[in-house]
Design a protein around this motif. Structure first.
Motif, PDB file in Angstrom:
ATOM      1  N   THR A  16      10.346  -3.854  -6.299  1.00 52.20           N
ATOM      2  CA  THR A  16      10.095  -2.599  -6.935  1.00 52.20           C
ATOM      3  C   THR A  16       8.768  -2.246  -7.108  1.00 52.20           C
ATOM      4  O   THR A  16       8.094  -1.360  -6.701  1.00 52.20           O
ATOM      5  N   ALA A  17       8.013  -3.248  -7.604  1.00 52.49           N
ATOM      6  CA  ALA A  17       6.673  -3.471  -8.028  1.00 52.49           C
ATOM      7  C   ALA A  17       5.859  -3.290  -6.449  1.00 52.49           C
ATOM      8  O   ALA A  17       4.706  -2.712  -6.446  1.00 52.49           O
ATOM      9  N   ALA A  18       6.444  -3.880  -5.478  1.00 51.93           N
ATOM     10  CA  ALA A  18       5.673  -4.110  -4.444  1.00 51.93           C
ATOM     11  C   ALA A  18       5.441  -2.559  -3.852  1.00 51.93           C
ATOM     12  O   ALA A  18       4.629  -2.256  -3.023  1.00 51.93           O
ATOM     13  N   GLN A  19       6.529  -1.694  -3.957  1.00 49.67           N
ATOM     14  CA  GLN A  19       6.442  -0.111  -3.498  1.00 49.67           C
ATOM     15  C   GLN A  19       5.155   0.263  -4.151  1.00 49.67           C
ATOM     16  O   GLN A  19       4.667   1.128  -3.551  1.00 49.67           O
ATOM     17  N   ILE A  20       4.873   0.070  -5.329  1.00 48.02           N
ATOM     18  CA  ILE A  20       3.498   0.547  -5.990  1.00 48.02           C
ATOM     19  C   ILE A  20       2.222   0.105  -4.984  1.00 48.02           C
ATOM     20  O   ILE A  20       1.463   0.674  -4.939  1.00 48.02           O
ATOM     21  N   MET A  21       2.226  -1.179  -4.933  1.00 49.66           N
ATOM     22  CA  MET A  21       1.276  -1.694  -4.096  1.00 49.66           C
ATOM     23  C   MET A  21       1.092  -1.202  -2.816  1.00 49.66           C
ATOM     24  O   MET A  21      -0.110  -0.655  -2.037  1.00 49.66           O
ATOM     25  N   ALA A  22       2.327  -0.770  -2.064  1.00 44.76           N
ATOM     26  CA  ALA A  22       2.118  -0.345  -0.917  1.00 44.76           C
ATOM     27  C   ALA A  22       1.511   1.062  -0.750  1.00 44.76           C
ATOM     28  O   ALA A  22       0.719   1.415   0.245  1.00 44.76           O
ATOM     29  N   VAL A  23       1.670   1.779  -1.692  1.00 41.21           N
ATOM     30  CA  VAL A  23       0.985   3.312  -1.802  1.00 41.21           C
ATOM     31  C   VAL A  23      -0.297   2.932  -2.051  1.00 41.21           C
ATOM     32  O   VAL A  23      -1.012   3.748  -1.246  1.00 41.21           O
ATOM     33  N   LEU A  24      -0.904   2.290  -2.868  1.00 37.11           N
ATOM     34  CA  LEU A  24      -2.325   1.871  -2.805  1.00 37.11           C
ATOM     35  C   LEU A  24      -2.870   1.398  -1.851  1.00 37.11           C
ATOM     36  O   LEU A  24      -3.962   1.968  -1.266  1.00 37.11           O
ATOM     37  N   LEU A  25      -2.266   0.465  -0.997  1.00 35.10           N
ATOM     38  CA  LEU A  25      -2.830   0.042   0.286  1.00 35.10           C
ATOM     39  C   LEU A  25      -2.861   1.216   1.287  1.00 35.10           C
ATOM     40  O   LEU A  25      -3.905   1.216   2.064  1.00 35.10           O
ATOM     41  N   ASP A  26      -1.851   2.208   1.308  1.00 39.09           N
ATOM     42  CA  ASP A  26      -1.983   3.120   2.228  1.00 39.09           C
ATOM     43  C   ASP A  26      -3.028   4.100   1.985  1.00 39.09           C
ATOM     44  O   ASP A  26      -3.796   4.724   2.712  1.00 39.09           O
TER      45      ASP A  26
ATOM     46  N   ARG B  23      -5.025 -14.607   4.916  1.00 33.31           N
ATOM     47  CA  ARG B  23      -3.918 -15.631   5.053  1.00 33.31           C
ATOM     48  C   ARG B  23      -2.961 -15.697   4.161  1.00 33.31           C
ATOM     49  O   ARG B  23      -1.891 -16.410   4.307  1.00 33.31           O
ATOM     50  N   HIS B  24      -3.177 -15.075   2.796  1.00 38.12           N
ATOM     51  CA  HIS B  24      -2.124 -15.180   1.773  1.00 38.12           C
ATOM     52  C   HIS B  24      -1.970 -13.716   1.284  1.00 38.12           C
ATOM     53  O   HIS B  24      -2.242 -13.406   0.262  1.00 38.12           O
ATOM     54  N   ARG B  25      -1.091 -13.331   1.864  1.00 34.33           N
ATOM     55  CA  ARG B  25      -0.664 -11.649   1.492  1.00 34.33           C
ATOM     56  C   ARG B  25       0.716 -11.833   1.499  1.00 34.33           C
ATOM     57  O   ARG B  25       1.198 -10.386   1.525  1.00 34.33           O
ATOM     58  N   ALA B  26       1.367 -12.357   0.841  1.00 37.60           N
ATOM     59  CA  ALA B  26       2.853 -12.297   0.688  1.00 37.60           C
ATOM     60  C   ALA B  26       2.964 -11.311  -0.420  1.00 37.60           C
ATOM     61  O   ALA B  26       4.139 -10.557  -0.459  1.00 37.60           O
ATOM     62  N   TRP B  27       2.011 -11.170  -1.202  1.00 40.46           N
ATOM     63  CA  TRP B  27       1.919 -10.076  -2.453  1.00 40.46           C
ATOM     64  C   TRP B  27       2.016  -8.610  -1.625  1.00 40.46           C
ATOM     65  O   TRP B  27       2.677  -7.707  -2.395  1.00 40.46           O
ATOM     66  N   ALA B  28       1.623  -8.592  -0.736  1.00 35.41           N
ATOM     67  CA  ALA B  28       1.323  -7.163  -0.007  1.00 35.41           C
ATOM     68  C   ALA B  28       2.754  -6.930   0.754  1.00 35.41           C
ATOM     69  O   ALA B  28       2.639  -5.799   1.475  1.00 35.41           O
ATOM     70  N   GLU B  29       3.778  -7.850   0.833  1.00 34.84           N
ATOM     71  CA  GLU B  29       4.872  -7.652   1.672  1.00 34.84           C
ATOM     72  C   GLU B  29       4.620  -7.501   3.373  1.00 34.84           C
ATOM     73  O   GLU B  29       3.908  -8.373   3.707  1.00 34.84           O
ATOM     74  N   GLN B  30       5.152  -6.499   3.825  1.00 35.23           N
ATOM     75  CA  GLN B  30       4.799  -6.458   5.310  1.00 35.23           C
ATOM     76  C   GLN B  30       3.809  -5.399   5.823  1.00 35.23           C
ATOM     77  O   GLN B  30       3.590  -5.217   6.795  1.00 35.23           O
TER      78      GLN B  30
END
Length: 219
Positions: free
Chosen positions: A127-137, A161-168
């Motif tokens: 759920t927290a990753a959804q917040i980061m996805a909006v920021l990345l967009d 190389r270390h982007r697991a925190w950003a999901e896909q």
């Protein structure tokens, strides 16, 4: 998502009791912090026996998980709504501050000192990753159109190389860097402000936050 209108009376009653339990849990957290959360105390407040309350939340940790999930979902929904309305990264910075100031205890449950003995399940991190996805967009390209790309910095190469925190998320390393800078620096200012560490220093924390946001976003 389930349709509340299609729920049975028993299901609606259960949902209402769970919401009442969470309401009292937030009141306890506001008064004494999340580490002092007590299901037995909540049971007494709502006129229920301890064993009866455990039919709604099996443990303190299950209740904390529900509160954390609700809080992450609230921030994710707030960010998504602002982004859908055309908000850019600077707007999202001020959205974050307004959300935090609206309920500091909710903010600290997510971003404050971890609750002793509690370990968040994987669902909450998704759920927290959804917040980061909006920021990345919302992170703009680092180079103007037509400009040859600059070589990545050592940190950007590492993040690539270390982007697991950003999901896909397909964001390039420069956007990953900007999103992380946004998240860490603005949370740093917010955490200090909400904890009262700027009290007596004689300046307006909102101006400091705005200046940091402008430095990060270039706006």
């Amino acid at each position: 998502m389930s349709n509340p209108d299609a729920a049975t009376p028993r299901e609606r009653y259960r949902a209402q009791v769970r919401e009442e339990i969470k309401k009292h849990a937030w009141e306890q957290i506001a008064a004494a912090g999340a580490s002092a959360l007590s299901l037995n105390a909540i049971a007494k407040q709502i006129g229920m026996s301890g064993p009866a309350l455990y039919r709604y939340f099996a443990s303190r940790d299950e209740l904390i998980t529900e509160l954390i999930t609700d809080a992450y979902r609230s921030l994710a929904d707030t960010f998504r709504a602002r982004a859908a309305a055309g908000a850019d990264l600077g707007d999202l910075a001020h959205t974050l501050r307004a959300w935090a100031l609206d309920d500091p205890q909710r903010y600290f449950l997510l971003y404050g000192t971890p609750v002793p003995g509690y370990r968040a399940p994987e669902d909450t991190t998704r759920t927290a990753a959804q917040i980061m996805a909006v920021l990345l967009d919302a992170c703009p390209d680092e180079e103007p159109p037509g400009t040859p790309p600059s070589p990545p910095s050592p940190l950007q190469s590492h993040l690539g190389r270390h982007r697991a925190w950003a999901e896909q998320h397909p964001a390039p390393p420069a956007a990953l860097h900007r999103a992380l800078t946004f998240w860490t620096r603005l949370h740093g200012v917010l955490s200090l402000e909400l904890a009262g560490h700027f009290t007596g220093m004689g300046f307006d924390p909102a101006r400091l936050y705005t200046a940091e946001a402008q430095t990060i976003t270039g706006q």
